[in-house]
Design an enzyme around this catalytic site. Structure first.
Site, short mmCIF file in Angstrom:
data_model
loop_
_atom_site.label_atom_id
_atom_site.label_comp_id
_atom_site.label_asym_id
_atom_site.label_seq_id
_atom_site.Cartn_x
_atom_site.Cartn_y
_atom_site.Cartn_z
N HIS A 214 -33.17 128.33 -14.71
CA HIS A 214 -32.03 129.09 -14.18
C HIS A 214 -32.57 130.23 -13.34
O HIS A 214 -33.60 130.82 -13.68
CB HIS A 214 -31.18 129.63 -15.33
CG HIS A 214 -29.83 130.06 -14.89
ND1 HIS A 214 -29.59 131.28 -14.33
CD2 HIS A 214 -28.64 129.39 -14.87
CE1 HIS A 214 -28.32 131.36 -14.00
NE2 HIS A 214 -27.71 130.23 -14.31
N ASP B 296 -25.77 123.48 -18.78
CA ASP B 296 -25.43 122.09 -18.45
C ASP B 296 -26.18 121.07 -19.28
O ASP B 296 -25.86 119.89 -19.25
CB ASP B 296 -25.70 121.81 -16.97
CG ASP B 296 -24.70 122.53 -16.10
OD1 ASP B 296 -23.53 122.61 -16.52
OD2 ASP B 296 -25.08 123.03 -15.04
N1 ACO Z 1 -38.00 121.07 -13.83
C1 ACO Z 1 -39.29 121.23 -13.44
N2 ACO Z 1 -39.75 122.32 -12.76
C2 ACO Z 1 -38.85 123.27 -12.47
C3 ACO Z 1 -37.48 123.17 -12.84
C4 ACO Z 1 -37.08 122.03 -13.55
N3 ACO Z 1 -35.79 121.87 -13.94
N4 ACO Z 1 -36.81 124.26 -12.41
C5 ACO Z 1 -37.71 125.03 -11.77
N5 ACO Z 1 -38.95 124.44 -11.81
C6 ACO Z 1 -40.20 124.99 -11.28
C7 ACO Z 1 -40.24 124.87 -9.77
O1 ACO Z 1 -40.87 123.68 -9.35
C8 ACO Z 1 -41.01 126.10 -9.37
O2 ACO Z 1 -42.40 125.81 -9.58
P1 ACO Z 1 -43.51 126.49 -8.62
O3 ACO Z 1 -43.44 127.97 -8.91
O4 ACO Z 1 -44.79 125.86 -9.09
O5 ACO Z 1 -43.14 126.15 -7.21
C9 ACO Z 1 -40.61 127.15 -10.42
O6 ACO Z 1 -40.20 126.39 -11.57
C10 ACO Z 1 -39.48 128.05 -9.97
O7 ACO Z 1 -38.40 127.22 -9.50
P2 ACO Z 1 -37.41 127.62 -8.33
O8 ACO Z 1 -36.75 126.40 -7.81
O9 ACO Z 1 -38.13 128.51 -7.36
O10 ACO Z 1 -36.37 128.52 -9.11
P3 ACO Z 1 -34.91 128.84 -8.66
O11 ACO Z 1 -34.53 130.06 -9.39
O12 ACO Z 1 -34.80 128.84 -7.19
O13 ACO Z 1 -34.09 127.55 -9.19
C11 ACO Z 1 -32.70 126.14 -10.46
C12 ACO Z 1 -33.24 127.57 -10.28
C13 ACO Z 1 -32.08 125.64 -9.15
C14 ACO Z 1 -31.59 126.15 -11.51
C15 ACO Z 1 -33.84 125.20 -10.89
O14 ACO Z 1 -34.38 125.65 -12.14
C16 ACO Z 1 -33.43 123.73 -10.99
O15 ACO Z 1 -33.45 123.03 -10.00
N6 ACO Z 1 -33.04 123.25 -12.23
C17 ACO Z 1 -32.55 121.92 -12.41
C18 ACO Z 1 -31.09 121.83 -11.96
C19 ACO Z 1 -30.15 122.52 -12.92
O16 ACO Z 1 -30.20 122.34 -14.13
N7 ACO Z 1 -29.21 123.30 -12.36
C20 ACO Z 1 -28.18 123.98 -13.12
C21 ACO Z 1 -28.29 125.45 -13.03
S1 ACO Z 1 -27.13 126.23 -14.10
C22 ACO Z 1 -25.65 126.18 -13.25
O17 ACO Z 1 -25.58 126.06 -12.05
C23 ACO Z 1 -24.46 126.33 -14.08
#
Ligand code: ACO
Length: 457
Positions: A315, A373
């Site tokens: 998140h 979720d």
């Molecule tokens: N699985 C594996 N790796 C992940 C995940 C994941 N679910 N989420 C983040 N990471 C990693 C990224 O690859 C990144 O790695 P790096 O630093 O080596 O490049 C690091 O963690 C940070 O991730 P970002 O994408 O920069 O974080 P951001 O805050 O932009 O993204 C998000 C947050 C979009 C929710 C992300 O965690 C994600 O895509 N999760 C899966 C989708 C999801 O569950 N979304 C629901 C969110 S809750 C809602 O909307 C109600």
């Protein structure tokens, strides 16, 4: 309750230009709780520079009194009330009233508000014909975007954003009509007749009734499902300046009507990185199939060359845990228990996946925890919702959050049209050439399009 303006702190923050040694004092603003905020509004005017923050990771786009989140400690409060207490002791319409009108309702206010929402659930009959314009296999979110946008063409007496009564009417209409629109989208997709709302049912009961009843037999709403549905609605009601809420605020800042603004919020919510995640979680659990395959998917999620992510994990704001996920996990267990589905294979995979990921160095070091979720899809599936309806249900519950932020923004005397700036990295200047003198070495990737023989139907 009066809107509380941010306090200008006595502290300032000094920027120093290392080349010239000149300094510039930035005012610091304080809210009631949460981090201090640097006020950079005069920065461009005074220094001619912008700040750069793609994804708004360090930018407060407004001040707001609706929702507070402390991502480090896993705290979520609406108007000061912790989400756990609201989920345990309130119902969804209580929370809607709280978000919209800043306080929990008195018994009389609750009765009046419930009456108003209940009596705005029907749709203009001509609007019902719009559904038939969609293909049967249309994603219900595509239908939601279209129908909610079309409300602006039907309810002209609630589109004057400067009239508080019209704003209230539009807010009640949107909260009331969203379940009807969502249920009609579903009924249309499976070829069943639309089911009209019933005024003797609660908000959550009505939603389930319109979704699952048919005209040919008596339908009793399962009270356990209704309670779980109500809790899911509460847990998704608002989450401060997330992507869809910011979309609604940005659309509204141009003085667009509320129905158009909420339609833009639905479009933003649709994406799998936001509201589409619970649909994606269930698809992922299905793809994993059995517990033996979990490690393979964990390894894929950790592999930087693989775009796969563990859906329902991570998140932008929560870095210790998502308090909504804790309540959701309990609710999932309650519902599945009641249904005698404790051995549900997807629940088993979800729990095992969570257990392994929470011990894995990759997920621990990046603060990746299950979000709201991760478990909500399992509950919705147990109730009988198809996966493509999950985001629709999210949109129904989030409508009150969107409309509360929109209302707050319209009432804010500092409100101006949202207009971010950019760091331009394109060509600085080019001389115009007539088409006959232009040479391109790269073939445009869309060249196959004009190879087509006929117009697309
Ligand atoms: N699985 C594996 N790796 C992940 C995940 C994941 N679910 N989420 C983040 N990471 C990693 C990224 O690859 C990144 O790695 P790096 O630093 O080596 O490049 C690091 O963690 C940070 O991730 P970002 O994408 O920069 O974080 P951001 O805050 O932009 O993204 C998000 C947050 C979009 C929710 C992300 O965690 C994600 O895509 N999760 C899966 C989708 C999801 O569950 N979304 C629901 C969110 S809750 C809602 O909307 C109600």
């Amino acid at each position: 309750m009066k809107r509380i303006d941010p306090i200008v702190s006595e502290k300032t923050f000094t920027l120093t230009n290392n080349a010239t040694g000149e300094t510039y004092d930035l005012p610091v603003l304080e809210g009631t709780i949460g981090p201090q905020v640097l006020d950079i509004r005069a920065l461009y005017r005074d220094l001619g520079i912008f700040t750069y923050d793609p994804g708004f990771t360090s930018t407060a786009s407004c001040d707001s009194g609706i929702t507070y989140i402390d991502g480090e400690k896993g705290i979520l409060k609406h108007r000061g009330y912790p989400i756990e207490e609201l989920a345990s002791h309130s119902d969804y319409l209580d929370v809607c009233y709280l978000l919209l009108y800043e306080d929990l309702p008195s018994p009389e206010e609750k009765e009046q508000f419930n009456w108003s929402i209940t009596h705005h659930t029907m749709l203009d009959d001509q609007l019902m014909t719009f559904f038939r314009g969609f293909r049967r296999d249309a994603h219900p979110m595509a239908i939601m975007v279209g129908i909610v946008g079309a409300l602006s063409a039907f309810y002209h007496d609630s589109t004057d954003i400067y009239d508080p009564m019209q704003r209230m009417l539009a807010s009640h209409r949107l909260i009331a009509k969203m379940p009807t629109i969502g249920a009609c989208a579903y009924k249309y997709s499976i070829g069943q007749p639309f089911i009209y709302p019933r005024n003797d049912l609660s908000y959550a009961e009505n939603l389930l009734y319109m979704m699952f009843a048919t005209p040919s037999e008596e339908y009793q709403v399962n009270p356990i499902f209704a309670k779980a549905m109500d809790r899911i609605l509460i847990l998704h009601a608002d989450h401060e300046q997330n992507a869809s809420t910011s979309t609604v605020r940005l659309a509204g800042s141009s003085q667009a009507n509320p129905f158009a603004c909420i339609s833009s919020g639905i479009a933003s919510l649709w994406g799998p990185a936001h509201g589409g995640a619970n649909e994606a979680v269930l698809n992922m659990l299905g793809e994993i199939g059995t517990s033996e395959n979990i490690l393979e998917f964990i390894e894929r999620a950790k592999d930087p060359s693989d775009p796969f992510r563990l859906m329902g994990f991570g998140h932008r704001v929560y870095k210790s845990f998502d308090p909504r996920a804790t309540v959701m996990k309990e609710t999932a267990k309650e519902v599945l228990n009641e249904l005698g589905m404790v051995d549900d294979p997807l629940l088993e995979i979800a729990q095992e996946l969570e257990r392994i990921a929470l011990k894995d160095e990759y997920f621990v070091s990046k603060n990746l925890y299950p979000n709201v979720d991760f478990y909500s899809g399992l509950i919705l599936k147990a109730i009988g919702f198809p996966t493509n309806m999950f985001t629709v249900l999210f949109a129904i519950s989030r409508t009150v959050g969107w409309i509360s932020h929109w209302k707050e923004m319209i009432g804010d005397p500092d409100n101006r049209i949202g207009r971010p700036r950019q760091l331009y990295t394109g060509e600085a200047h080019r001389e115009f050439a007539h088409v006959t003198h232009r040479k391109h070495t790269k073939k445009p990737i869309w060249s196959w399009l004009w190879g087509g023989k006929k117009n697309e139907s």
